[in-house]
Enzyme design. Sequence first.
Site, PDB file in Angstrom:
ATOM      1  N   GLY A 121      67.940 -53.840  68.423  1.00 15.37           N
ATOM      2  CA  GLY A 121      67.881 -54.855  69.470  1.00 15.37           C
ATOM      3  C   GLY A 121      66.428 -55.206  69.737  1.00 15.37           C
ATOM      4  N   ASN A 177      49.332 -69.126  63.578  1.00 18.11           N
ATOM      5  CA  ASN A 177      50.596 -69.371  62.864  1.00 18.11           C
ATOM      6  C   ASN A 177      51.573 -68.232  63.169  1.00 18.11           C
ATOM      7  OD1 ASN A 177      48.873 -67.665  61.415  1.00 18.11           O
ATOM      8  ND2 ASN A 177      49.439 -68.434  59.404  1.00 18.11           N
ATOM      9  N   LYS A 196      57.434 -57.411  63.631  1.00 14.82           N
ATOM     10  CA  LYS A 196      56.176 -56.640  63.666  1.00 14.82           C
ATOM     11  C   LYS A 196      55.697 -56.403  65.098  1.00 14.82           C
ATOM     12  CE  LYS A 196      54.431 -59.906  61.063  1.00 14.82           C
ATOM     13  NZ  LYS A 196      55.646 -60.662  60.660  1.00 14.82           N
ATOM     14  N   ARG A 228      32.389 -71.562  51.982  1.00 11.23           N
ATOM     15  CA  ARG A 228      31.148 -71.081  52.592  1.00 11.23           C
ATOM     16  C   ARG A 228      30.527 -72.072  53.557  1.00 11.23           C
ATOM     17  NH1 ARG A 228      28.994 -69.565  46.721  1.00 11.23           N
ATOM     18  NH2 ARG A 228      29.811 -71.661  46.501  1.00 11.23           N
ATOM     19  N   ARG A 287      65.283 -70.706  61.577  1.00 15.44           N
ATOM     20  CA  ARG A 287      64.925 -69.944  60.381  1.00 15.44           C
ATOM     21  C   ARG A 287      66.088 -69.967  59.411  1.00 15.44           C
ATOM     22  NH1 ARG A 287      63.119 -65.068  64.095  1.00 15.44           N
ATOM     23  NH2 ARG A 287      61.080 -65.773  64.782  1.00 15.44           N
ATOM     24  N   ASP A 335      58.226 -62.727  60.451  1.00 13.93           N
ATOM     25  CA  ASP A 335      59.184 -62.584  61.562  1.00 13.93           C
ATOM     26  C   ASP A 335      60.116 -61.387  61.407  1.00 13.93           C
ATOM     27  OD1 ASP A 335      58.070 -64.913  62.553  1.00 13.93           O
ATOM     28  OD2 ASP A 335      59.532 -66.188  61.548  1.00 13.93           O
ATOM     29  N   GLY A 350      53.689 -65.526  65.404  1.00 10.30           N
ATOM     30  CA  GLY A 350      54.329 -65.442  66.721  1.00 10.30           C
ATOM     31  C   GLY A 350      54.989 -64.082  66.771  1.00 10.30           C
ATOM     32  N   HIS A 351      54.409 -63.161  67.518  1.00 11.16           N
ATOM     33  CA  HIS A 351      54.921 -61.793  67.562  1.00 11.16           C
ATOM     34  C   HIS A 351      55.569 -61.535  68.916  1.00 11.16           C
ATOM     35  CE1 HIS A 351      51.991 -60.429  64.156  1.00 11.16           C
ATOM     36  NE2 HIS A 351      52.788 -61.413  63.810  1.00 11.16           N
ATOM     37  N   THR A 352      56.868 -61.235  68.882  1.00  9.99           N
ATOM     38  CA  THR A 352      57.636 -61.105  70.127  1.00  9.99           C
ATOM     39  C   THR A 352      57.755 -59.650  70.561  1.00  9.99           C
ATOM     40  OG1 THR A 352      58.936 -62.938  69.251  1.00  9.99           O
ATOM     41  CG2 THR A 352      59.769 -61.868  71.250  1.00  9.99           C
ATOM     42  N   GLN A 397      52.383 -62.767  59.360  1.00  6.57           N
ATOM     43  CA  GLN A 397      53.176 -63.365  58.287  1.00  6.57           C
ATOM     44  C   GLN A 397      53.903 -62.248  57.529  1.00  6.57           C
ATOM     45  OE1 GLN A 397      49.629 -64.759  58.580  1.00  6.57           O
ATOM     46  NE2 GLN A 397      50.818 -65.736  60.152  1.00  6.57           N
ATOM     47  N   LYS A 414      57.321 -56.236  67.926  1.00  3.16           N
ATOM     48  CA  LYS A 414      58.110 -55.228  68.638  1.00  3.16           C
ATOM     49  C   LYS A 414      57.671 -53.819  68.242  1.00  3.16           C
ATOM     50  CE  LYS A 414      62.323 -52.734  68.830  1.00  3.16           C
ATOM     51  NZ  LYS A 414      63.748 -52.561  69.027  1.00  3.16           N
ATOM     52  N   SER A 427      65.887 -50.422  64.026  1.00  4.11           N
ATOM     53  CA  SER A 427      65.840 -51.174  65.276  1.00  4.11           C
ATOM     54  C   SER A 427      67.178 -51.858  65.506  1.00  4.11           C
ATOM     55  CB  SER A 427      64.705 -52.200  65.186  1.00  4.11           C
ATOM     56  OG  SER A 427      64.736 -53.054  66.298  1.00  4.11           O
TER      57      SER A 427
HETATM   58  P1  GDP Z   1      57.189 -60.872  64.090  1.00  2.00           P
HETATM   59  O1  GDP Z   1      56.546 -62.177  63.819  1.00  2.00           O
HETATM   60  O2  GDP Z   1      57.344 -60.020  62.856  1.00  2.00           O
HETATM   61  O3  GDP Z   1      56.568 -60.110  65.217  1.00  2.00           O
HETATM   62  O4  GDP Z   1      58.694 -61.211  64.560  1.00  2.00           O
HETATM   63  P2  GDP Z   1      59.141 -62.368  65.577  1.00  2.00           P
HETATM   64  O5  GDP Z   1      58.806 -61.932  66.934  1.00  2.00           O
HETATM   65  O6  GDP Z   1      58.637 -63.687  65.134  1.00  2.00           O
HETATM   66  O7  GDP Z   1      60.692 -62.399  65.318  1.00  2.00           O
HETATM   67  C1  GDP Z   1      61.505 -61.296  65.496  1.00  2.00           C
HETATM   68  C2  GDP Z   1      62.597 -61.670  66.503  1.00  2.00           C
HETATM   69  O8  GDP Z   1      63.632 -60.694  66.480  1.00  2.00           O
HETATM   70  C3  GDP Z   1      62.097 -61.671  67.938  1.00  2.00           C
HETATM   71  O9  GDP Z   1      62.818 -62.626  68.663  1.00  2.00           O
HETATM   72  C4  GDP Z   1      62.407 -60.269  68.418  1.00  2.00           C
HETATM   73  O10 GDP Z   1      62.555 -60.187  69.826  1.00  2.00           O
HETATM   74  C5  GDP Z   1      63.703 -60.019  67.729  1.00  2.00           C
HETATM   75  N1  GDP Z   1      63.980 -58.608  67.353  1.00  2.00           N
HETATM   76  C6  GDP Z   1      63.133 -57.656  66.945  1.00  2.00           C
HETATM   77  N2  GDP Z   1      63.794 -56.548  66.591  1.00  2.00           N
HETATM   78  C7  GDP Z   1      65.095 -56.821  66.772  1.00  2.00           C
HETATM   79  C8  GDP Z   1      66.302 -56.071  66.548  1.00  2.00           C
HETATM   80  O11 GDP Z   1      66.311 -54.942  66.076  1.00  2.00           O
HETATM   81  N3  GDP Z   1      67.487 -56.704  66.845  1.00  2.00           N
HETATM   82  C9  GDP Z   1      67.534 -57.966  67.343  1.00  2.00           C
HETATM   83  N4  GDP Z   1      68.737 -58.491  67.610  1.00  2.00           N
HETATM   84  N5  GDP Z   1      66.428 -58.696  67.573  1.00  2.00           N
HETATM   85  C10 GDP Z   1      65.225 -58.124  67.266  1.00  2.00           C
HETATM   86  P1  IMO Z   2      54.583 -64.050  61.828  1.00  2.00           P
HETATM   87  O1  IMO Z   2      53.296 -63.275  61.921  1.00  2.00           O
HETATM   88  C1  IMO Z   2      57.056 -66.781  59.497  1.00  2.00           C
HETATM   89  C2  IMO Z   2      54.992 -69.869  57.191  1.00  2.00           C
HETATM   90  C3  IMO Z   2      55.141 -71.326  57.626  1.00  2.00           C
HETATM   91  C4  IMO Z   2      54.981 -72.024  56.290  1.00  2.00           C
HETATM   92  C5  IMO Z   2      53.946 -71.178  55.581  1.00  2.00           C
HETATM   93  C6  IMO Z   2      52.523 -71.718  55.692  1.00  2.00           C
HETATM   94  O2  IMO Z   2      55.140 -64.478  63.119  1.00  2.00           O
HETATM   95  O3  IMO Z   2      55.562 -63.327  60.959  1.00  2.00           O
HETATM   96  P2  IMO Z   2      50.726 -71.878  57.636  1.00  2.00           P
HETATM   97  O4  IMO Z   2      50.816 -72.395  59.021  1.00  2.00           O
HETATM   98  O5  IMO Z   2      50.340 -70.441  57.556  1.00  2.00           O
HETATM   99  O6  IMO Z   2      49.888 -72.736  56.752  1.00  2.00           O
HETATM  100  O7  IMO Z   2      52.219 -72.006  57.055  1.00  2.00           O
HETATM  101  O8  IMO Z   2      54.008 -69.894  56.172  1.00  2.00           O
HETATM  102  N1  IMO Z   2      54.498 -68.958  58.252  1.00  2.00           N
HETATM  103  C7  IMO Z   2      55.267 -68.043  58.856  1.00  2.00           C
HETATM  104  N2  IMO Z   2      56.583 -67.783  58.739  1.00  2.00           N
HETATM  105  N3  IMO Z   2      56.286 -66.014  60.297  1.00  2.00           N
HETATM  106  C8  IMO Z   2      54.955 -66.241  60.402  1.00  2.00           C
HETATM  107  O9  IMO Z   2      54.138 -65.430  61.094  1.00  2.00           O
HETATM  108  C9  IMO Z   2      54.396 -67.314  59.698  1.00  2.00           C
HETATM  109  N4  IMO Z   2      53.153 -67.829  59.597  1.00  2.00           N
HETATM  110  C10 IMO Z   2      53.232 -68.822  58.707  1.00  2.00           C
HETATM  111  O10 IMO Z   2      56.389 -71.538  58.217  1.00  2.00           O
HETATM  112  O11 IMO Z   2      56.188 -71.934  55.574  1.00  2.00           O
HETATM  113 MG    MG Z   3      56.903 -64.231  64.105  1.00  2.00          MG
END
Ligand code: GDP
Ligand code: IMO
Ligand code: MG
Length: 429
Positions: free
Chosen positions: A415, A40, A18, A145, A305, A15, A42-44, A224, A20, A413
């Site tokens: 925002g 698993n 990535k 396998r 988180r 999180d 979630g990329h925003t 991840q 963005k 970054s």
């Molecule tokens: P990812 O899994 O690495 O793609 O990240 P996530 O999307 O799970 O979580 C990142 C969160 O931070 C999302 O809600 C984004 O919209 C937000 N975000 C990304 N960059 C920034 C930043 O520079 N500032 C703020 N305030 N939010 C950000």
């Molecule tokens: P992105 O790509 C944050 C964490 C879970 C748990 C552990 C194992 O959005 O950054 P799993 O479902 O893979 O067996 O869970 O890994 N986890 C993440 N934490 N961002 C993620 O993906 C994650 N994918 C898995 O919360 O602790």
């Molecule tokens: Mg994420």
Amino acid sequence: MQNKMDVLLGLQWGDEGKGKIVDFLAPKYNVVARFQGGPNAGHTLEFDGIKHVLHQIPSGIFRNDIINIIGNGVVLDPVIFKKEVEALDKYNIDVRANLFVSKKTQLILPTHRLLDAAYEEAKGKKKIGSTLKGIGPTYQDKVARQGLRVGDILSESFKKKYNKLVEKHLEILSHYNTEYNLEAVESEFFNAIEFLKTFDLIEGEYKINSELSAGSKILAEGAQGSLLDIDFGSYPYVTSSNTTTSGACSGLGVAPNNIGEVYGIFKAYCTRVGGGPFPTELFDEDGARMQKEGNEFGATTGRPRRCGWIDLPALKYTIMINGVTQLFMMKADVLSIFKTIKVCTHYKLPDGTVSDIFPYEIVDQEIEPVYKELPGWNIAIDKIDEFDALPEELKSYIQFLENELKVPINIISLGPDRTQTIMRNGVLA
Ligand code: GDP
Ligand code: IMO
Ligand code: MG
């Protein structure tokens, strides 16, 4: 002209932002490819006032003329895949034209999700905090396998192979106290399999290597974070794939000598969702404020988180493992609420040793972070659009991190929106 593949991956516990940055960088690339993980993730992405969350589809999908590839290292849930594609339909994105799926990608079956839940439940207090998307059990079958792959859905014996594997899963489940209604989820699954068949299912490794040979620019999108890597993360509190650079080689079929830049992305602080060690975690008011200001709730599960200060021993470790060539720092704007910023420079172990090594004992030992305090900037920065206009305290923070980490910080970054991104040192040149 043979090109090399660049890799973008998270250096913390996921999180980092990535999605963005992949979306932001995508216009400079011809191909974006996912190499591991599955739903698993979630990329925003945020732009034009709309927020999108992608789970399995690469984050280049919103840009025209960019090829997106789901690589062999991914575990794909066809049901979630169908929903993701349908969610994109309303934005008039020609997903079918721009998205390819490797035939070697492993399939997540409904019973993998049931097994994930059963295993977690049985762990009691020691549960990993899995996203319950079936990731672990699917990778287990891959390594054993006996997994089913996307290419198998084209075979007439697919149903037979499916039944054989499900039989094994049900046998295991009979030892757990699980209730389920397989019929309903199976019909959704087979529906989604038919949907998946309408996509271009390819020999991903040939596609990627021929693109590289033809001079295409490719960006591999990690999921991840490095501290969740199956080998190098805080085992057993990790995910089940190699989230680090080597995973991009095996997860796409690209040779190590064809890796170019490695972009390591990190938050200006640190978060973790799920169980496991987190040395700089805050349990006080500061942590609560960070969580609120950063809107730190999981993009996949909605779970809060855990939040804490930046951890340099952990970052030095993941920079080393990944061979990071450029750093991108996210969410600096969130730290604007603090008058003082803390940076963990070392760990103090129970025997009194102070070190900047990320130790094997991370899971079992009480680690005390050693902090350095730096002055905060304490003013809003989310509208600043050039490096020189940043407050001096933030520039000093960046300088301090660069000196410690020995890698330039080339994106800052400020925002969630695509536009709230400052580049330095000609990163996109
Ligand atoms: P990812 O899994 O690495 O793609 O990240 P996530 O999307 O799970 O979580 C990142 C969160 O931070 C999302 O809600 C984004 O919209 C937000 N975000 C990304 N960059 C920034 C930043 O520079 N500032 C703020 N305030 N939010 C950000
Ligand atoms: P992105 O790509 C944050 C964490 C879970 C748990 C552990 C194992 O959005 O950054 P799993 O479902 O893979 O067996 O869970 O890994 N986890 C993440 N934490 N961002 C993620 O993906 C994650 N994918 C898995 O919360 O602790
Ligand atoms: Mg994420």
